[in-house]
Motif scaffolding. Structure first.
Motif, short mmCIF file in Angstrom:
data_model
loop_
_atom_site.label_atom_id
_atom_site.label_comp_id
_atom_site.label_asym_id
_atom_site.label_seq_id
_atom_site.Cartn_x
_atom_site.Cartn_y
_atom_site.Cartn_z
N LEU A 126 -57.62 -9.19 -62.33
CA LEU A 126 -57.01 -8.63 -61.12
C LEU A 126 -56.13 -9.63 -60.38
N ASP A 127 -56.35 -10.92 -60.65
CA ASP A 127 -55.54 -11.94 -59.98
C ASP A 127 -54.43 -12.48 -60.88
N LEU A 128 -54.21 -11.84 -62.04
CA LEU A 128 -53.11 -12.23 -62.93
C LEU A 128 -52.28 -10.99 -63.23
N PRO A 171 -52.23 -5.73 -63.45
CA PRO A 171 -53.16 -6.76 -63.93
C PRO A 171 -53.12 -6.89 -65.45
N ILE A 172 -53.22 -8.11 -65.94
CA ILE A 172 -53.28 -8.35 -67.38
C ILE A 172 -54.61 -7.83 -67.91
N THR A 173 -54.56 -7.08 -68.99
CA THR A 173 -55.77 -6.49 -69.55
C THR A 173 -56.05 -7.05 -70.94
N LYS A 196 -52.88 -20.12 -73.57
CA LYS A 196 -51.76 -20.43 -72.70
C LYS A 196 -52.07 -19.97 -71.28
N PRO A 197 -51.87 -20.85 -70.29
CA PRO A 197 -52.12 -20.46 -68.91
C PRO A 197 -51.29 -19.23 -68.53
N GLY A 198 -51.91 -18.31 -67.83
CA GLY A 198 -51.19 -17.11 -67.41
C GLY A 198 -51.28 -15.97 -68.39
N ASP A 199 -51.87 -16.22 -69.58
CA ASP A 199 -51.98 -15.16 -70.59
C ASP A 199 -53.26 -14.35 -70.44
N GLY A 200 -54.06 -14.66 -69.44
CA GLY A 200 -55.28 -13.89 -69.23
C GLY A 200 -56.49 -14.54 -69.84
#
Length: 234
Positions: A80-82, A89-91, A112-116
């Motif tokens: 929920l925070d990405l 939101p990234i699922t 990788k940062p940000g990929d969930g």
């Protein structure tokens, strides 16, 4: 004839509801955060009934069980925070093997940062992962060997757990870990306590050898006595 059709329609409605309920099964799912980074994330499980926020994640303790509906709708964990490029939101899909009774979701950060996140799904049912046993998951790329007392167990690189159950009463045991190509030289040795009231999940991961050995261990123990006490308070 009209009365017969009306009666058929009335019977068909509860029958359809019964078929739908048989397709949706609720199973208990618990969550284990890989590290403090994951534990601090705002995650939720989405099933056919809606969204359930995952609360109180911890790197060394399972969450409470969430009753999640399984069926034709894919289960996913939402970060929920990405947010993705679409602003949503990234699922990450939860792939539960058929027949699994009590899934444990081990949630790791993505490479990788940000990929969930990444999700490892393990059977956590006490009939499979019983008390007094230890399960090893070797995430390295090397075959390892674990020895305790007079027993030796191979630990191949795999997300499939290898279970060890010494049996007997509580006691101290000498344990050792080896690389399969260096069976004459353990990279770890120590004294562990065997307790028939505990079950322990151990992840083995590769690390740069900084004097502590080439493999790091993440150990998560659960005590049946605490589980009984928690059940008694519910």
């Amino acid at each position: 004839m009209t009365k017969l059709l009306a009666s058929f329609r009335l019977m068909a409605i509860p029958l359809a509801a019964l078929v739908l309920s048989s397709q949706l099964q609720a199973i208990p799912i618990r969550v284990l955060a890989w590290d403090s980074e994951v534990a601090a994330m705002h995650l939720a499980i989405r099933d056919s009934k809606g969204v359930t926020v995952i609360e109180s994640m911890h790197p060394s303790k399972r969450t409470a069980a969430y009753k999640i509906a399984t069926g034709k709708t894919p289960l996913v964990v939402e970060a929920l925070d990405l947010k993705g490029p679409d602003g949503k939101p990234i699922t990450t899909e939860i792939k539960i093997p058929e027949g699994m009774k009590q899934p444990l979701l081990v949630i790791q950060p993505a490479e990788k940062p940000g990929d969930g996140i990444r999700i490892i799904v393990l059977e956590d049912d006490a009939k499979t992962f019983d008390w007094g046993s230890t399960r090893f998951i070797n995430t390295t790329d090397k075959k390892l060997v674990f020895s305790y007392e007079k027993e030796t167990v191979e630990l191949p690189p795999s997300l499939e757990p290898v279970k060890v159950k010494p049996g007997g009463d509580a006691r101290n045991m000498e344990v050792k870990f080896f690389s399969s190509d260096q069976l004459d030289r353990p990279f770890y040795s120590g004294i562990w306590e065997h307790d028939p009231e505990l079950r322990t999940l151990i992840f083995l991961a590769s690390v740069e050898d900084t004097g502590t050995g080439p493999v790091a261990m993440k150990m998560i123990s659960e005590d049946r006595r605490n589980t009984k006490a928690a059940d008694g308070k519910r």
